[in-house]
Structures are given as structure tokens and as C-alpha cells.
Design an enzyme around this catalytic site. Structure first.
Site, short mmCIF file in Angstrom:
data_model
loop_
_atom_site.label_atom_id
_atom_site.label_comp_id
_atom_site.label_asym_id
_atom_site.label_seq_id
_atom_site.Cartn_x
_atom_site.Cartn_y
_atom_site.Cartn_z
N GLY A 1 0.92 -1.31 -0.12
CA GLY A 1 -0.05 -0.14 0.14
C GLY A 1 0.39 0.62 -0.16
O GLY A 1 0.39 1.98 0.37
N SER A 2 2.19 1.26 -0.51
CA SER A 2 2.35 1.93 -0.22
C SER A 2 2.45 3.57 -1.05
O SER A 2 2.15 4.82 -1.33
CB SER A 2 4.56 1.69 -0.47
N ASN A 3 1.83 2.94 -2.44
CA ASN A 3 1.25 4.38 -3.67
C ASN A 3 -0.25 4.52 -2.84
O ASN A 3 -0.52 5.83 -3.05
CB ASN A 3 0.58 3.12 -4.91
N LEU B 1 -4.33 -7.70 -8.30
CA LEU B 1 -4.27 -8.76 -8.49
C LEU B 1 -5.37 -9.67 -9.32
O LEU B 1 -5.43 -10.55 -10.37
CB LEU B 1 -3.49 -9.55 -8.30
N ILE C 1 -10.55 -7.79 -12.59
CA ILE C 1 -12.49 -6.92 -12.57
C ILE C 1 -13.12 -7.91 -13.13
O ILE C 1 -13.17 -7.83 -14.51
CB ILE C 1 -12.16 -5.70 -13.12
N ASN D 1 -5.95 1.51 -13.99
CA ASN D 1 -4.73 0.51 -13.62
C ASN D 1 -3.20 1.46 -13.27
O ASN D 1 -3.18 1.69 -14.16
CB ASN D 1 -4.79 -0.77 -13.60
N HIS E 1 0.66 -0.12 -13.39
CA HIS E 1 1.45 -1.64 -14.00
C HIS E 1 3.31 -1.02 -13.66
O HIS E 1 3.14 -0.34 -14.17
CB HIS E 1 1.27 -2.38 -15.35
N GLU F 1 6.24 5.78 -9.82
CA GLU F 1 5.17 5.31 -9.37
C GLU F 1 4.91 6.83 -8.60
O GLU F 1 3.74 7.57 -9.09
CB GLU F 1 5.01 4.41 -8.91
#
Ligand code: GRF
Length: 191
Positions: free
Chosen positions: A12-14, A85, A88, A102, A104, A174
Site C-alpha cells: 500500500g505504499s502507493n 491482482l 475485474i 490500473n 503497471h 510511481e
């Protein structure tokens, strides 16, 4: 206010970076985080940051309307996958057309698809002696990593770089670009 709901099942760093970016924003806020992993690191971060977090399992996602209903009840304008991952399902794609994106950790269309996630992506980049790698932010469709590309950013790979070094560089990329691209998307396309 535009509201984003994040799907995350990793550290969850993003998520934390996106939270930090928007925490004082007058136009964008995080409605919540959804995860399919009960022990995901992202849940500790949500606790610490005061973000609503929700768990769902495979049955809820693929056989019920529970996730769509939850997203609607959170008044979600944009769904952001940040380390999620599972595929959907069509029902969710139909409920949020053009509103699921998303990130990537490579330059799609290369190094994407089923099974290409985490360190495997960066290892493949190193093994193939790619001079560049980067990030791809794209719309989500019914196939893994195949939706229309919104933004790509690249960085050089040094010949001495290990997969771990590449992973760290890509994470930095990111953090630098994902929140900005989300903001631009919300400003442009969802007005
Ligand atoms: C990121 O590298 C992202 O590109 C990928 O999953 C990773 C999530 O990392 N889809 P974190 O959990 O945000 O640290």
C-alpha cells in the site's frame, strides 16, 4: 469533490502516497480502500492514516453485486487499482465504464499479462537487458494489462541493476506520477 476508491492488496505504499498528495486537496478525496487480503500491509496504513478500509472475498466480487454496491455507497467517481491482482469482472466494468484505472510497473504492452506482477516483472526486464523500463497507467478492461494507455513514464536500467534496484526505481516513478495522472484524469474526463 471527486472521490476515488482504491483497490490494493499489497503493502500500500502507493495508497499512502496518493493519500499524502490529496490530503489537503479541495477537489479530490479518497473515499476508501478495498482489499481482498485480510493481512495486507495496506490495512495497517489505512488504520494509521484514517482511511476507510473494506475487505471482500472472491465470492463477493464475482458472484454478487456487493462490491458495486459498496463503490456506489462510497460515491466513487474513479476506481484506482494500486497493487490489485484479481481480474475485474464484467459487472464491475459495466457499472463504472471508463472509470477504472490500473498502474503497471513496466512499459506495456511488454512485461504485462497474467502472472506478470511484482518482482517477476523487474526480473524479466533485467534478464532481457532492457535499456529502459517504467510505469504504465491504463484503463482496465476484461483482459489483464490490455486497456487503453493513459500515461507512461520511463527510466533507464543500468547494466548493474538487480531486479530489486529496478523495483525501487520504478516505485519512485510511481510516487512521482500516479497521483498527478489521477488528478489530471479527474479534472479532464470526469467534469
Ligand atoms: C506497484 O508496483 C504497482 O505498479 C503494482 O503493484 C505495486 C503496488 O505496490 N500494480 P504498493 O503496494 O503500492 O507498494
Amino acid at each position: 469533490m471527486k472521490r476515488i476508491t482504491l483497490f490494493a492488496s499489497g503493502s500500500g505504499s502507493n495508497v499512502e502516497n496518493i493519500h499524502d498528495y490529496f490530503k489537503d486537496s479541495k477537489s479530490v478525496e479518497i473515499a476508501g480502500v478495498l482489499t481482498n487480503k485480510k493481512n495486507a500491509g495496506v490495512l495497517d496504513r489505512c488504520d494509521r492514516l484514517g482511511i476507510n478500509a473494506f475487505y471482500f472475498n472472491k465470492h463477493a466480487l464475482y458472484n454478487t453485486e456487493a462490491v458495486v454496491n459498496l463503490l456506489n455507497s462510497l460515491e466513487t467517481d474513479l476506481v484506482v487499482l494500486a497493487g490489485f491482482l484479481w481480474k475485474i469482472p464484467d459487472s464491475l466494468l459495466r457499472a463504472f465504464p471508463g472509470k477504472i484505472i490500473n498502474i503497471h510497473p513496466a512499459l506495456l504492452p511488454r512485461y504485462g499479462g497474467k502472472g506478470m506482477y511484482g518482482i517477476r516483472v523487474h526480473q524479466a526486464v533485467v534478464d532481457n537487458k532492457e535499456p529502459y523500463t517504467g510505469i504504465t497507467i491504463h484503463y482496465v478492461n476484461e483482459n489483464y494489462d490490455e486497456g487503453a494507455i493513459i500515461a507512461q513514464e520511463q527510466i533507464p536500467v543500468d547494466t548493474a541493476d538487480t531486479a530489486e534496484v529496478v523495483a525501487a526505481k520504478v516505485h519512485e516513478l510511481e510516487y512521482e506520477h500516479f497521483p498527478r495522472v489521477i488528478e489530471e484524469l479527474l479534472n479532464k474526463q470526469l467534469n
